[in-house]
Design an enzyme around this catalytic site. Structure first.
Site, PDB file in Angstrom:
ATOM      1  N   ASP A 100       0.839  -1.193   0.000  1.00  0.00           N
ATOM      2  CA  ASP A 100       0.000   0.000   0.000  1.00  0.00           C
ATOM      3  C   ASP A 100       0.878   1.248   0.000  1.00  0.00           C
ATOM      4  O   ASP A 100       2.015   1.216   0.505  1.00  0.00           O
ATOM      5  CB  ASP A 100      -0.908   0.018   1.228  1.00  0.00           C
ATOM      6  CG  ASP A 100      -1.980  -1.065   1.182  1.00  0.00           C
ATOM      7  OD1 ASP A 100      -2.315  -1.505   0.069  1.00  0.00           O
ATOM      8  OD2 ASP A 100      -2.470  -1.462   2.251  1.00  0.00           O
TER       9      ASP A 100
ATOM     10  N   TYR B 224       5.547  -9.324   8.082  1.00  0.00           N
ATOM     11  CA  TYR B 224       5.197  -7.923   8.313  1.00  0.00           C
ATOM     12  C   TYR B 224       5.212  -7.629   9.805  1.00  0.00           C
ATOM     13  O   TYR B 224       4.873  -8.489  10.624  1.00  0.00           O
ATOM     14  CB  TYR B 224       3.782  -7.624   7.810  1.00  0.00           C
ATOM     15  CG  TYR B 224       3.535  -7.956   6.365  1.00  0.00           C
ATOM     16  CD1 TYR B 224       3.663  -6.980   5.381  1.00  0.00           C
ATOM     17  CD2 TYR B 224       3.158  -9.241   5.969  1.00  0.00           C
ATOM     18  CE1 TYR B 224       3.434  -7.275   4.045  1.00  0.00           C
ATOM     19  CE2 TYR B 224       2.925  -9.542   4.639  1.00  0.00           C
ATOM     20  CZ  TYR B 224       3.061  -8.558   3.675  1.00  0.00           C
ATOM     21  OH  TYR B 224       2.836  -8.861   2.358  1.00  0.00           O
TER      22      TYR B 224
ATOM     23  N   ASP C   4      -7.389   1.169   7.295  1.00  0.00           N
ATOM     24  CA  ASP C   4      -6.104   1.745   7.697  1.00  0.00           C
ATOM     25  C   ASP C   4      -6.308   3.198   8.102  1.00  0.00           C
ATOM     26  O   ASP C   4      -7.443   3.713   8.097  1.00  0.00           O
ATOM     27  CB  ASP C   4      -5.051   1.606   6.595  1.00  0.00           C
ATOM     28  CG  ASP C   4      -5.408   2.360   5.319  1.00  0.00           C
ATOM     29  OD1 ASP C   4      -6.303   3.232   5.343  1.00  0.00           O
ATOM     30  OD2 ASP C   4      -4.779   2.081   4.273  1.00  0.00           O
TER      31      ASP C   4
ATOM     32  N   ARG D 282      -4.424  -5.391   6.553  1.00  0.00           N
ATOM     33  CA  ARG D 282      -5.567  -4.565   6.953  1.00  0.00           C
ATOM     34  C   ARG D 282      -6.768  -5.418   7.352  1.00  0.00           C
ATOM     35  O   ARG D 282      -7.511  -5.076   8.279  1.00  0.00           O
ATOM     36  CB  ARG D 282      -5.952  -3.607   5.825  1.00  0.00           C
ATOM     37  CG  ARG D 282      -4.968  -2.462   5.631  1.00  0.00           C
ATOM     38  CD  ARG D 282      -5.413  -1.560   4.497  1.00  0.00           C
ATOM     39  NE  ARG D 282      -5.244  -2.188   3.192  1.00  0.00           N
ATOM     40  CZ  ARG D 282      -6.015  -1.929   2.129  1.00  0.00           C
ATOM     41  NH1 ARG D 282      -7.027  -1.075   2.233  1.00  0.00           N
ATOM     42  NH2 ARG D 282      -5.783  -2.521   0.978  1.00  0.00           N
TER      43      ARG D 282
END
Length: 304
Positions: free
Chosen positions: A47, A75, A89, A181
């Protein structure tokens, strides 16, 4: 007859620590310009506000992108508790809020159902296609977006920090197609407090990690210089997840023409395995091993 694409025939990987505020496509386009490369692509979108590993494939390395896309990746991300947003987000609008703040033990207990083979609904603001259109475009136009759940393998999901009551830092290792997300959104729902991702960083992807990644400022400083070329990693790094077999000279000649070629026997490789073949240290092809031969499905054209 199609117009010939301009640029240098260079192959390999430039592994970057993507900064916040850039789309993955913009990074690839800038890298292609900085290297004057004829062809470039990336192995897994981040993103715009996310940071971390973005592996840019150049030239023939673009043929190895699926092997990086399919590999495990990790992540670290900060979840804002108590607020849900329409984008899942911090860039989106708050659509629900709660004063409830779960304890550390509650959070750790809630992570267990997200491990292993799970089904995950992508965010409405995502690149998933619905009837040929991107979900995020439909969502921006105010249309109701309904996305189907998709399978995801989550190898690890752990809590690594709790800076304050409103935030929790998690680390996740997962397979292809995972949306961090969605993890934050669904965790908030499971805890009954709502949640969204505040910060996201990809710390490794397949064989690529931050230790060997270039900072964006360094890319800009070295653009269109031999110094930037020196940071290109070999195409073969994209095949790290496959076993290697070595070609005979005759086999190499046949593989270069797209035909099955003889390879030298290797322990632990069985009939039907997908492997990659090398000759004099360079990858020639990826294909299926059958009775001493490699039957190619991808052939690489690399300079000596």
């Amino acid at each position: 007859m199609g117009r010939k694409r301009k640029g240098r025939d260079i192959s390999g990987w430039l592994v970057l620590d993507k900064p916040a505020g850039m789309t993955s496509t913009a990074v690839v386009n800038k890298v292609r310009w900085a290297l004057e490369a004829k062809k470039a692509g990336h192995a897994g979108t981040l993103d715009p506000e996310a940071t971390g590993i973005l592996a840019v494939a150049l030239g023939e390395a673009t043929k190895t992108v699926p092997y990086i896309t399919d590999a495990l990746k990790a992540y670290t991300f900060t979840v804002r508790l108590g607020q849900a947003t329409n984008t899942d987000d911090a860039e989106g609008e708050i659509i629900a809020a709660s004063d409830l703040r779960p304890s550390d033990d509650d959070i750790k207990a809630a992570l267990s159902p997200f491990l292993g083979d799970i089904m995950q609904v992508p965010p409405k603001f995502s690149a998933v296609k619905i009837d040929g259109q991107r979900a995020y475009k439909l969502a921006r136009d105010g249309e109701e977006v309904e996305l189907n759940a998709r399978p995801l393998w989550v190898e690890e999901l752990v809590m690594v920090d709790r800076p304050d009551a409103d935030h929790v830092v998690l680390e996740m290792t997962c397979g292809k197609g995972g949306y961090v997300r969605s993890i934050a959104r669904d965790l908030g729902a499971a805890l009954g407090c709502h949640a969204h991702v505040k910060e996201l960083r990809r710390i490794w992807s397949g064989p690529f990690d931050l230790e060997n990644a270039l900072k964006w400022d360094d890319v800009m400083r070295m653009e269109r210089t031999p110094e930037l070329d020196s940071h290109i990693q070999p195409l073969e790094h994209g095949l790290d997840g496959l076993a290697e077999v070595r070609c005979t000279p005759e086999g190499a000649a046949r593989l270069r023409n797209g035909n099955a070629g003889m390879v030298m026997p290797v322990a632990d490789i069985e009939y039907g395995d997908e492997v990659w073949a090398s000759f004099q240290g360079k990858a020639l092809a990826v294909g299926i091993y059958k009775s001493g031969e490699l039957h190619p499905n991808r052939v690489f054209v690399q300079s000596s």
